[in-house]
Scaffold this active site. Structure first.
Site, PDB file in Angstrom:
ATOM      1  N   GLU B  60      13.442   1.314   7.391  1.00 21.46           N
ATOM      2  CA  GLU B  60      12.216   0.513   7.266  1.00 21.46           C
ATOM      3  C   GLU B  60      12.386  -0.902   7.816  1.00 21.46           C
ATOM      4  O   GLU B  60      11.456  -1.464   8.401  1.00 21.46           O
ATOM      5  CB  GLU B  60      11.766   0.451   5.796  1.00 21.46           C
ATOM      6  N   HIS B 129       6.800   6.358  -5.499  1.00 22.32           N
ATOM      7  CA  HIS B 129       5.719   6.747  -4.597  1.00 22.32           C
ATOM      8  C   HIS B 129       4.352   6.302  -5.127  1.00 22.32           C
ATOM      9  O   HIS B 129       3.330   6.743  -4.627  1.00 22.32           O
ATOM     10  CB  HIS B 129       5.687   8.270  -4.410  1.00 22.32           C
TER      11      HIS B 129
END
Lengths: 363, 326
Positions: B60, B129
């Site tokens: 990321e 999540h």
């Protein structure tokens, strides 16, 4: 058992500490006309560093990171770049920036606490100095990707220190650039110190160049105090990148002869005698000895150059000191392309307090 | 006109802009061949090629870091972070570079970057999540934070975000991805950034929310209407910069305000709106401003997530509190 991969890392040096050629010089280095500009650029950077530290000590600029002893790295690399290439520097790379066309006045303006110092008049697309460690390697990989996507024959070059090789950004960026076969040159200024932490505490690998191997990138090591070796390696890496050959990592071995920055006192963590010994390896004397040996340099030329550099630095300092500070509006002017309506009230308040006597007293 | 759900609208907006602007590139994990784990980029690589729809290595930091380099060179990267719970390694780049590049170069370089990331709870997802990190990003100077609440607004706001010359954090509530469909023209028309949208007019109380919680907020407004309480509903849409003008105009009329968000309470973005109301609208208020938020807890695993998410009943109860003594 079968060996499925095997690697080696090459080290290159052309001039030893005394400036004696240890092997046949690369073609560009055979003509002194190619070496004298590199010598001049190193001297100018050193003159600038000396003056910048004095300016910090007298409160004329803020904290400053000198390149003392590492001049050959930035100059060797930047002199191998084309003007349309893009430099993505760390915060100790003014040697390279000056070769790129960043002015000493701009550099002083930046270290003097003014964003206008990063609005370079000449290398319009070069990045400003990156202060957080290692981030710039990712940016450079993205710059290189943009060139590749648009099929432009341009190369991105970035610098980082030995400490930054411990960061994930460095590994991630090398890996991305390798997968993308992006036109990128990554140069480690291995000056042996990350503030107080020595190179051997940063990693146990015998070289930093081998950090490239895991990403499938060519990693080479050069004597970073030999500007000929740096320039030669950079030129080959840049040519390769421009021809579509992908990224290269160069570890340039040098030594930080000064403090980390003007806010640092290196006597707290390293022996001044060891630093003194390292002066024997520094890059300027080395090239001067070589130039003198081949009859391309003498005392008169040296004195003339020293004066030229001093005059140029003095002119840059005068120009810097003559620039008035920005107004409070400058904090808002380039925050967004257009100042959002929601910020109008803050903008007006900042202007009002800044423009009224006693509007910004502190402490 | 096409009937699209929110994730399809996101897909169409990217396709439209890639088709009309060759500088737009999409990058991220699994965005290419797989079309994104939520299928937000499905078909884009087939149509625009692997050089413009880039399946990146799994990192990321470098996805956003390289996207900043691309953006500075004039590309318009739309970077997908697969879940907002994985965005934190990239925070370094968003905070230190994306939002600062224009300022620190006096406009010489800029960062027209969109960071797309799913956010929020309610789809029985695994750990990490389900977070709602919008307040972290809304604190950053130089960036915009946008959260759509319907397919048509997702389409128009994403187009606006890609066309915007500055970085935009575009958070997409996963719960809305396939919750409902809407007519979307897919005509390349962007919606304005930096403004709130009034979804429902009312005179008794102003409900302010964004993203998936507008679902519960609108349901609460409907329930209140049955009781004769007319709630105005505002979709903030762009959190940073915040359009307080629309909110203040409404609260000046209603005298009451309930702010609803899915993120935790302390330091949540509701606090910013409440503080603005205290500074600029206190004398219009007939009752203290109420916040309906998630508790200050770790987002629970899926069996408890609906105890974590603010409910219609909690919103109604908060409205009733503003009406006490009225």
């Amino acid at each position: 058992m079968t060996t499925v991969a095997r690697f080696e890392v090459e080290f290159t040096r052309f001039l030893n500490a005394e400036g004696e050629a240890t092997q046949e010089l690369p073609p560009f280095a055979l003509d002194p006309a190619n070496l004298i500009p590199l010598y001049r650029a190193m001297q100018l950077t050193r003159a600038f560093d000396t003056k910048a530290i004095a300016l910090q000590r007298t409160g004329k600029i803020g904290t400053f990171a000198s390149a003392l002893g590492q001049e050959a790295i930035g100059i060797g690399v930047a002199s191998a770049m084309r003007k349309e290439d893009v430099l993505v520097p760390s915060y100790r790379d003014h040697a390279a920036q000056f070769v790129r066309g960043v002015t000493m006045t701009e550099s002083l303006l930046y270290w003097g606490g003014d964003e206008r110092g990063s609005n370079f008049a000449v290398p319009r697309e070069d990045f400003p100095s990156c202060v957080p460690i290692g981030n710039q390697v990712c940016h450079a990989a993205g710059v290189a990707y943009a060139f590749k996507l648009r099929k432009e024959a341009r190369v991105a070059a970035c610098f980082l220190g030995d400490g930054a090789t411990s960061k994930g950004d460095f590994y991630e960026a090398l890996n991305f650039a390798a997968v993308w076969r992006a036109p990128l040159l990554v140069v480690i200024n291995n000056n042996q110190w990350a503030i107080s932490v020595p190179r051997e505490h940063q990693t146990i690998t015998p070289t930093l160049a081998q950090k490239a191997i895991a990403a499938g990138v060519e990693g080479v090591q050069v004597d970073g105090n030999d500007v000929i070796a740096v320039h030669d390696a950079a030129r080959r890496a840049i040519d390769k990148a421009r021809a579509g050959g992908g990224p290269t990592l160069i570890e340039a071995i040098s030594y930080r002869l000064g403090d980390h920055t003007t806010a640092d006192d290196a006597t707290r963590y390293r022996d001044p005698d060891v630093v003194q010994q390292q002066w024997a390896n520094e890059p300027i004397r080395r090239l001067r000895n070589h130039l003198a040996r081949i009859g391309a340099w003498d005392q008169e030329k040296e004195e003339r150059l020293q004066k030229e550099c001093a005059d140029q630095v003095a002119a840059a300092v005068d120009a810097y000191l003559a620039i008035p500070p920005p107004t409070a509006a400058a904090m808002f002017d380039h925050l967004y392309a257009e100042l959002p309506t929601a910020m109008k009230e803050q903008f007006d308040a900042a202007q009002w307090f800044a423009s009224h006597d006693g509007g910004s007293s502190h402490g | 006109m096409a009937e699209l759900n929110l994730v399809e609208a996101i897909n169409r907006a990217q396709a439209w802009e890639m088709d009309h602007d060759p500088s737009v590139v999409v990058l991220g994990e699994d965005v290419g061949v797989n079309g994104g784990v939520f299928r937000a980029t499905v078909g884009l690589q087939e149509r625009f090629g692997p050089e413009r729809v880039i399946d990146t290595p799994l990192a990321e930091t470098a996805i956003i870091g390289t996207a900043i380099g691309m953006a500075a060179m004039g590309l318009k990267p739309v970077a997908e972070i697969q879940f907002s719970g994985f965005i934190y390694p990239a925070m370094d780049h968003i905070w230190n570079h994306a939002g600062r590049l224009r300022n620190r170069t006096r406009g010489r370089l800029s960062c027209p970057l969109v960071v797309r990331s799913p956010c929020g709870a309610g789809i029985h997802a695994p750990e990490h999540h389900s977070e709602s990190p919008e307040a972290l990003f809304a604190h950053l100077p130089g960036v915009r934070v946008v959260i759509p609440s319907s397919p048509s607004r997702a389409y128009g706001l994403l187009l606006a975000a890609i066309r915007n010359p500055d970085p935009v954090i575009f958070l997409e509530p996963t719960r809305l991805y396939r919750l409902f469909k809407q007519e979307v023209a897919d005509d390349g028309e962007a919606l304005p950034l930096d403004v709130c949208f009034t979804l429902r007019a009312g005179s008794d109380v102003t409900l302010v929310s964004w993203g998936a919680m507008l679902n519960e907020t609108q349901a609460a407004a409907e329930a209140l209407a049955q009781e004769g309480i007319m709630a105005e509903v505002i979709d903030v849409a762009t959190l940073k910069p915040l359009d307080m003008t629309t909110i203040l105009e409404s609260v000046t009329r209603t005298g009451r305000c309930v702010i609803v968000h899915e993120a935790m309470r302390t330091g949540g973005f509701g606090a910013e709106i409440a503080a603005n109301l205290a500074e600029h609208g206190l004398y219009s208020l007939l009752a203290p401003v109420q916040r309906v938020t998630a508790w200050d807890v770790v987002v629970p695993l899926s069996r408890l997530e609906y105890q974590y998410l603010p409910s219609v009943e909690r919103i109604v109860a908060a409205v009733m509190k503003t009406l006490e003594g009225a």
